[in-house]
Design a protein around this motif. Structure first.
Motif, PDB file in Angstrom:
ATOM      1  N   THR A 100       0.832  -1.204   0.000  1.00  0.00           N
ATOM      2  CA  THR A 100       0.000   0.000   0.000  1.00  0.00           C
ATOM      3  C   THR A 100       0.866   1.255   0.000  1.00  0.00           C
ATOM      4  OG1 THR A 100      -1.677  -1.191   1.254  1.00  0.00           O
ATOM      5  CG2 THR A 100      -1.846   1.205   1.196  1.00  0.00           C
ATOM      6  N   SER A 101       1.891   1.240   0.829  1.00  0.00           N
ATOM      7  CA  SER A 101       2.744   2.431   0.951  1.00  0.00           C
ATOM      8  C   SER A 101       3.518   2.722  -0.331  1.00  0.00           C
ATOM      9  CB  SER A 101       3.728   2.252   2.107  1.00  0.00           C
ATOM     10  OG  SER A 101       4.667   1.227   1.812  1.00  0.00           O
ATOM     11  N   SER A 102       3.675   1.707  -1.196  1.00  0.00           N
ATOM     12  CA  SER A 102       4.430   1.932  -2.430  1.00  0.00           C
ATOM     13  C   SER A 102       3.763   2.971  -3.334  1.00  0.00           C
ATOM     14  CB  SER A 102       4.587   0.612  -3.197  1.00  0.00           C
ATOM     15  OG  SER A 102       3.319   0.130  -3.627  1.00  0.00           O
ATOM     16  N   LEU A 103       2.439   3.182  -3.127  1.00  0.00           N
ATOM     17  CA  LEU A 103       1.740   4.204  -3.914  1.00  0.00           C
ATOM     18  C   LEU A 103       2.235   5.612  -3.589  1.00  0.00           C
ATOM     19  CD1 LEU A 103      -1.936   2.883  -3.815  1.00  0.00           C
ATOM     20  CD2 LEU A 103      -0.323   2.780  -5.717  1.00  0.00           C
ATOM     21  N   THR A 104       2.997   5.748  -2.511  1.00  0.00           N
ATOM     22  CA  THR A 104       3.578   7.054  -2.180  1.00  0.00           C
ATOM     23  C   THR A 104       4.487   7.539  -3.301  1.00  0.00           C
ATOM     24  OG1 THR A 104       3.466   6.526   0.169  1.00  0.00           O
ATOM     25  CG2 THR A 104       4.982   8.279  -0.467  1.00  0.00           C
TER      26      THR A 104
END
Length: 582
Positions: A100-104
């Protein structure tokens, strides 16, 4: 971006990119919600709410984001980072949280591409900081993994930032800070697509600095560059953010004006002209639904050169054309469906055909034959006159060559030229190039212009005609006697032939005063070395009178109407008592 114009273009892309970010984030969060539905309904409901909110915000940005000010777009990007961090925080599985955090990375890319460095790195710091906290305090991702993610986001920010600056410089003119031709053409294509989708007005202006070459020649290129930069800075202070300014090359500028009709654009362009640090000429055109960008630019460019031909230092608007006819004419030119009709030019002393005049003809597939006085203005207003002139010249030369072989004689070829062509840059060189390609000698071409056209376009037209005459092309003043310059200009006009308007012949057989005028004019032209050709000869009586008055050449229905090559009759026979003239 570096300029107001660039910001205007980038703002639209920023809105779309941020909307896409919300859409992707919402979709991913929705998948997480579906995954948690069976084991943790409360978490699934929270994720589902976040997903729906993200999708709704993305839709709003896609439709209305282009009208949001820069601070609002900055807030939207921060909210996206906050939503992503929230999704990471409430995820209980470390591997899912990392995914999920990779969308940062999308937030980081959005920030460094579209915002100034200070704002961009503020967003990068906030986004990576929020994710670091969410990863550590939420699912408990190991510190080294979190640090690795943060380093990767920072690396992406640096790399994309460098690429963004290079891409931005490829769209921006380094001298003025305005968009360059590439950037402005892209903005124009997008503006046309948006205007047609929304049914909004859209206008453009093309602007040239008057006598800019003289500035460079007299004061040097550094002074010329400084003048262009000053003009650009002045205009930036006189237009709002909706106007996209560009330097398209040399001393040519452009303004894209979404939401303005031709009258509002004319007012804006005139205000820019008055505010300019140097005299400029402006052409304005309003986009017509269904019109390609190339047609709009050709029309506007034609209006610009009309402003120059009218004396410079003014703004001229292009009339909105019948787009269907403009498109049909462009197709006819491209497909070689423009034809020429040929009319013999006869030497009166011998009755021998010495040449032909080529007249453009267009047969529309549904409207039938369209007269030149109807489709020539369409070509001029639609920006097609140069292409039409080149097509007519090529066809005329080919037909004249075929006729020369059939009639077994060399002949001169007369072709009409529009004032818009004469003032177009490079027209003389282009005409000579076409002659070389088709194998027609410049010495056998007569270029026909009107006296009023030469007067109105004195500087550009005079230079063009002088260039062509030096290459051997003869110049004819067509329809002489209908303009306002008359005899007083004969010693100044660059002319080899003078074509007497048919109005001179209407009372030639009944008016002694008219015959005296024609006789005096012919004698004056003889003194000046100008050949005289009478147009519209329809009877033997007119022919005999013209011969007696000293006129050497004539054309008209007496010798044959203008006809296509296949329909052209045999040449008028030489008089039995006269040998061929020189």
């Amino acid at each position: 971006m570096a300029t107001m114009a660039a910001h205007s273009w980038a703002g639209r892309v920023l809105a779309r990119a941020t909307a896409l970010l919300y859409g992707v984030g919402g979709a991913v969060t929705g998948l997480l919600a579906a995954n948690a539905a069976g084991t943790d309904p409360a978490r699934a409901a929270t994720l589902g709410t976040i997903a729906v909110g993200a999708l709704v915000l993305g839709s709003l940005l896609a439709s209305a984001g282009t009208r949001l000010p820069a601070p609002a777009m900055s807030l939207a990007l921060f909210m996206a980072a906050l939503v992503l961090a929230a999704g990471t925080f409430i995820t209980d599985e470390p591997t899912v949280a990392v995914a999920t955090s990779s969308l940062t990375a999308l937030v980081v890319i959005d920030a460094v591409v579209f915002f100034t460095p200070a704002v961009a790195w503020t967003h990068v710091g906030l986004a990576t900081g929020l994710q670091s906290v969410a990863l550590t305090l939420g699912p408990g991702v190991p510190t080294l993994v979190t640090a690795g993610l943060v380093l990767s986001w920072l690396g992406i920010a640096v790399a994309i930032g460098v690429l963004a600056r290079q891409a931005s410089s490829a769209r921006v003119d380094s001298l003025t800070g305005l968009l360059n031709r590439r950037g402005w053409d892209t903005a124009l294509d997008e503006a046309i697509e948006r205007a047609q989708r929304r049914g909004e007005d859209l206008s453009v202006a093309l602007i040239d600095v008057d006598h800019f070459k003289a500035v460079n020649d007299l004061h040097g290129h550094a002074e010329g560059d400084a003048l262009l930069a000053t003009i650009a800075a002045t205009w930036r202070a006189h237009v709002d953010e909706s106007v996209v300014l560009a330097r398209r090359g040399g001393d040519e500028f452009a303004a894209l004006m979404p939401g303005r009709d031709v009258y509002q654009a004319l007012e804006q362009a005139e205000a820019m002209r008055r505010a300019s640090a140097a005299p400029v000429s402006c052409g304005v055109g309003q986009h017509v639904p269904g019109e390609p960008a190339g047609h709009l630019l050709r029309r506007t460019d034609a209006a610009l050169y009309a402003a120059k031909a009218a004396g410079r230092g003014r703004t001229v608007a292009s009339a909105n054309p019948d787009v269907g006819l403009v498109r049909d004419l462009a197709d006819a030119i491209e497909r070689g469906q423009i034809h020429v009709a040929l009319q013999p030019v006869v030497e009166l002393d011998t009755g021998y055909s010495r040449g032909i005049e080529a007249l453009a003809r267009w047969h529309h597939p549904t409207l039938g034959d369209i007269e030149p006085d109807q489709f020539i203005p369409i070509a001029e207003d639609g920006g097609l006159i140069n292409a039409l002139g080149a097509a007519v010249l090529r066809q005329a030369c080919a037909d004249a060559q075929a006729l020369s072989r059939t009639w077994d004689r060399e002949m001169i070829l007369g072709v009409n030229v529009s004032g818009r062509e004469l003032v177009s840059p490079g027209y003389a060189d282009e005409l000579l190039r076409v002659l070389e390609e088709v194998g027609w000698s410049p010495e056998r071409l007569v270029l026909e212009v009107t006296e009023s056209l030469v007067d109105a376009s004195s500087t550009e037209a005079g230079e063009t005609l002088a260039r062509l005459r030096s290459a051997g092309v003869a110049i004819a003043i067509d329809d002489f006697g209908t303009g306002w310059s008359s005899l007083s200009r004969l010693d100044e006009l660059p002319v080899d032939w003078l074509k007497l308007d048919r109005s001179f012949l209407t009372s030639l057989t009944t008016s002694a005063r008219r015959r005296a005028i024609v006789r005096a004019l012919i004698r004056l032209c003889d003194e000046l070395g100008i050949l005289v050709l009478a147009e519209g000869v329809e009877s033997r009586e007119q022919e005999d009178l013209l011969r007696g008055l000293g006129c050497r050449f004539a054309q008209g229905h007496l010798y044959g109407a203008a006809s296509l090559l296949v329909d052209l009759p045999a040449p008028p026979a030489m008089r039995a008592d006269q040998p061929p003239g020189a």
